[in-house]
Scaffold this motif. Structure first.
Motif, PDB file in Angstrom:
ATOM      1  N   CYS A 160       1.633  -3.478  -3.569  1.00 38.64           N
ATOM      2  CA  CYS A 160       2.266  -2.201  -3.932  1.00 38.64           C
ATOM      3  C   CYS A 160       1.824  -1.097  -2.981  1.00 38.64           C
ATOM      4  O   CYS A 160       2.634  -0.263  -2.575  1.00 38.64           O
ATOM      5  CB  CYS A 160       1.953  -1.822  -5.379  1.00 38.64           C
TER       6      CYS A 160
ATOM      7  N   GLY B 219       0.821  -1.599   0.116  1.00 42.94           N
ATOM      8  CA  GLY B 219       1.503  -1.938   1.371  1.00 42.94           C
ATOM      9  C   GLY B 219       2.968  -1.541   1.340  1.00 42.94           C
ATOM     10  O   GLY B 219       3.499  -1.003   2.320  1.00 42.94           O
ATOM     11  N   ALA B 220       3.615  -1.779   0.215  1.00 48.91           N
ATOM     12  CA  ALA B 220       5.032  -1.429   0.101  1.00 48.91           C
ATOM     13  C   ALA B 220       5.222   0.087   0.190  1.00 48.91           C
ATOM     14  O   ALA B 220       6.166   0.566   0.826  1.00 48.91           O
ATOM     15  CB  ALA B 220       5.607  -1.965  -1.208  1.00 48.91           C
ATOM     16  N   ALA B 221       4.305   0.825  -0.410  1.00 53.08           N
ATOM     17  CA  ALA B 221       4.404   2.293  -0.311  1.00 53.08           C
ATOM     18  C   ALA B 221       4.265   2.720   1.148  1.00 53.08           C
ATOM     19  O   ALA B 221       5.000   3.594   1.624  1.00 53.08           O
ATOM     20  CB  ALA B 221       3.330   2.946  -1.177  1.00 53.08           C
ATOM     21  N   ILE B 222       3.353   2.092   1.862  1.00 52.53           N
ATOM     22  CA  ILE B 222       3.194   2.410   3.290  1.00 52.53           C
ATOM     23  C   ILE B 222       4.485   2.069   4.036  1.00 52.53           C
ATOM     24  O   ILE B 222       4.977   2.853   4.851  1.00 52.53           O
ATOM     25  CB  ILE B 222       1.986   1.650   3.892  1.00 52.53           C
ATOM     26  N   GLY B 223       5.037   0.898   3.736  1.00 55.21           N
ATOM     27  CA  GLY B 223       6.284   0.487   4.386  1.00 55.21           C
ATOM     28  C   GLY B 223       7.410   1.480   4.140  1.00 55.21           C
ATOM     29  O   GLY B 223       8.134   1.865   5.066  1.00 55.21           O
ATOM     30  N   ALA B 224       7.540   1.931   2.898  1.00 57.13           N
ATOM     31  CA  ALA B 224       8.601   2.898   2.587  1.00 57.13           C
ATOM     32  C   ALA B 224       8.340   4.217   3.322  1.00 57.13           C
ATOM     33  O   ALA B 224       9.274   4.888   3.773  1.00 57.13           O
ATOM     34  CB  ALA B 224       8.679   3.128   1.078  1.00 57.13           C
TER      35      ALA B 224
END
Lengths: 342, 349
Positions: free
Chosen positions: A68, A70-75
């Motif tokens: 989660c 990592g996904a926030a960083i990706g977004a």
């Protein structure tokens, strides 16, 4: 927020108004983390935001801190400004690769061409016999890392305003709030985005002015410094109280200036001593100011060097209180009035 | 070959004596097959020349070469646009180039020069080509997998049919983050394509000594994600498999998983063949896999159908050699980043 101010707002409510402001005014903001739709994970700091802004923007997540985060960083690399929430910062340790190896490094490592504009909110939630893994204040650990900004609001106003500044900042920010502050009550003034300095221009502030001793803290410890200053006044000791607010990058100019004036320094920190924030502040001062300004050795008041206990009897001694800290300061700092008569 | 039961092993797919015939070109135009050939050859030649720079001592930064694996990046990027988001690994020269990243910028980056893909701050392992949709590569194994999932969240919120792609190796399947990421992508229906380049080795160690089953796609099945396992040395097969999957992912907004079986000709890092460091990796295994060369198989197929002659092939090789040599000469002369970059790039200006 149609009034110019709201009276009797709590720290927890102020965080919620920060979220409300961001979600209302910035369409690329979303909140992501465990327990966001639950009434008890994050106190009153996010109550029913999902009903106000939709479950697509206030997202309760699987139990996957690493993915989660990592996904926030990706977004964030794709134009969004996510806030990922860790309702207890002990669990942030499961996401360390993404915070330290990824978010903190991508801008520099990729030549300044990307902005991991993610805000990682970690909540300090301790006491109440919760024990070693439900209690930690890990701010010093994150403050060690170049590339991360680390903020610790102590006042109601900062709880909201530093959250907004963190999210609007192009850098990854670790925003650390403390459940022991959630009931702190103050007047909350109208928020004007254009009048507020960007996070890179925010730093320590003087909460109270005195002549005899400099008290320094961040987050809940800064609040304790204010309370200790009230106690010390009873003994006619007047304190400069400095609230650090942003502990990485750390600006120690204000502390240095204050210690030159008072000649005494005490740093309060709700975490451990070794390689910690208190030691960093003290050494930064000692490196810079001529030693003849000092009337006493600097003092740091931190946690005992042990994991937090569950047992009530041990826990009472583990966390110091304002009275004990005041006593310790008076003991260690000698006879203040012999030097500085009031 | 085993029946398509994903929980079973890879079977014949890992046998280098199989699948070494000329490719079935599936009716692709000469223009298309020539472009696939050119893209793979460009990657091959650049990496060979980077090897020479390493041997000459000009390049010190760790370079993980993907020689032998070119078909995967080239085949998949055929179905991507610059509006999609691709993320790589420590071994990502091929991904960066296949997405359209500049040859000169790659070489300048490997040399640590200011005009490099990452302004000379990243070297071989940290590449960026945002203008062509290559969002970044890093050497922490598995780290870009959740980041790609987040890019897919962004794409879903943008509602523009873009997808995110993360390339990773079989070693990353042993990192817990893959499980978390597959779960998140599947539970939220996120358009992210997981591409596992299964080259059968993680550093020196054979997959059979690391996992109970050599088919990595079994993890996708466990998370209800449509997965295919294919021969990664067949560029036409990779292109077709990803074409079908990506089309469905875009229209139905959901994740997909491709496991492409391949083999790297060099060791884990640098040009050495590493035939002396593993328990299984040997000269004979390597030689056999070189017969399953993705470039050779395409070239032979094109020659068989007479869309390529020996001389036009050699002309292509010459052209690429010239272009890469020119880039190397220019990059060697290019300036390094200024010292201020050390501090100026840590935080936003």
């Amino acid at each position: 927020m149609k009034e110019h101010f709201l009276k009797n707002q709590t720290y927890g409510q102020a965080i919620r108004s920060g979220f409300e402001y961001l979600l209302e005014n910035h369409k690329n903001v979303f909140a992501f983390g465990q327990g966001l739709w639950s009434p008890w994970y994050v106190g009153n700091s996010m109550t029913e935001l999902e009903k106000q802004f939709g479950k697509e923007r206030v997202i309760d997540s699987p139990v996957s801190e690493l993915a989660c985060t990592g996904a926030a960083i990706g977004a964030s690399l794709c134009g969004y400004r996510p806030i990922v929430i860790h309702p207890r910062m002990d669990f942030m340790l499961l996401a360390m690769d993404q915070i330290i190896n990824q978010a903190a490094k991508w801008r520099s490592m990729l030549g300044g061409q990307v902005s991991p504009a993610v805000t990682i909110r970690g909540i300090i939630n301790r006491g109440g016999e919760q024990g070693a893994q439900h209690s930690q204040s890990l701010h010093s650990l994150f403050a060690h890392i170049p590339g991360l900004r680390v903020v610790m609001p102590s006042t109601v106003q900062d709880a909201r305003d530093l959250l907004i500044s963190s999210v609007l900042c192009d850098d990854p920010v670790v925003y650390i709030d403390d459940r022991w502050l959630y009931e702190r009550e103050e007047t909350l003034f109208f928020y004007d985005e254009h009048a507020i300095k960007t996070l890179s221009h925010q730093g320590p502030v003087l909460r109270r002015e005195g002549t005899d001793i400099t008290l320094v803290g961040a987050g809940f410890s800064a609040y304790q410094c204010e309370l200790i200053a009230e106690e010390l006044i009873k003994n006619h000791i007047l304190s400069d109280v400095i609230d650090l607010r942003v502990i990485n990058p750390l600006d120690v100019n204000l502390v240095q200036k204050s210690v030159k004036k008072t000649g005494r320094l005490c740093v309060i920190d709700g975490s451990w001593k070794n390689c910690g924030l208190a030691g960093e502040v003290i050494s930064a001062v000692l490196e810079k100011i001529p030693l003849h300004h000092l009337k006493n050795n600097p003092l740091r008041i931190t946690l005992p060097e042990a994991p937090a206990p569950c047992s009530r009897a041990l826990e009472q001694n583990y966390y110091s209180d304002v009275k004990k800290m005041t006593l310790k300061i008076r003991e260690k700092m000698g006879n203040v009035h012999a030097v500085t008569p009031v | 070959m085993h029946p398509q039961n994903i929980s079973q092993g890879l079977g014949e797919l890992v046998d280098p004596l199989k699948f070494n015939h000329p490719l079935n070109l599936c009716g692709l135009t000469r223009e298309k097959t020539f472009s696939l050939l050119k893209n793979m050859l460009t990657i091959r030649i650049i990496e060979e020349k980077i090897s020479h720079l390493i041997v000459r001592g000009v390049v010190k930064t760790p370079c993980h070469l993907g020689t032998g694996q070119e078909a995967i990046a080239v085949g998949i990027s055929e179905n991507l646009t610059k509006h999609d988001y691709a993320f790589g690994t420590h071994r990502s020269h091929s991904h960066y180039l296949a997405m359209g990243g500049g040859v000169y910028e790659l070489i300048a980056e490997v040399l640590g020069k200011k005009e490099g893909a990452s302004k000379g701050m990243g070297g071989s392992m940290h590449l960026y080509g945002g203008e062509v949709g290559f969002m970044g590569s890093v050497p922490i194994v598995g780290a870009t997998i959740p980041i790609a999932v987040g890019a897919a969240m962004a794409a879903k919120m943008d509602n523009n049919q873009a997808i995110a792609v993360c390339f990773f190796g079989d070693g990353a399947a042993e990192e817990g983050v893959l499980h978390e990421s597959l779960n998140l992508a599947s539970a939220y229906n996120l358009p992210v394509l997981f591409v596992c380049e299964n080259n059968l080795y993680s550093s020196h160690l054979d997959i059979n000594l690391r996992q109970p089953c050599d088919r990595v796609a079994r993890f996708a099945q466990a998370h209800c994600i449509e997965a295919v396992t294919i021969d990664g040395n067949d560029v036409v097969g990779v292109r077709d498999a990803s074409l079908n999957l990506i089309k469905k992912m875009r229209s139905e907004c959901r994740p997909g998983f491709i496991e492409a079986v391949t083999y790297r000709w060099c060791g884990h890092v640098g040009p050495d063949e590493n035939i002396d460091v593993g328990v299984r990796r040997s000269k004979s295994e390597l030689d056999a896999w070189k017969q399953r060369d993705p470039i050779k198989r395409l070239r032979q197929a094109m020659m068989l159908e007479e869309s390529l002659t020996e001389s036009s092939y050699l002309q292509l090789v010459d052209n690429i050699n010239g272009m890469v040599d020119e880039a190397i000469i220019k990059a060697e002369k290019a300036p390094y980043p200024k010292n201020e970059a050390l501090y100026d790039l840590v935080y936003e200006a």
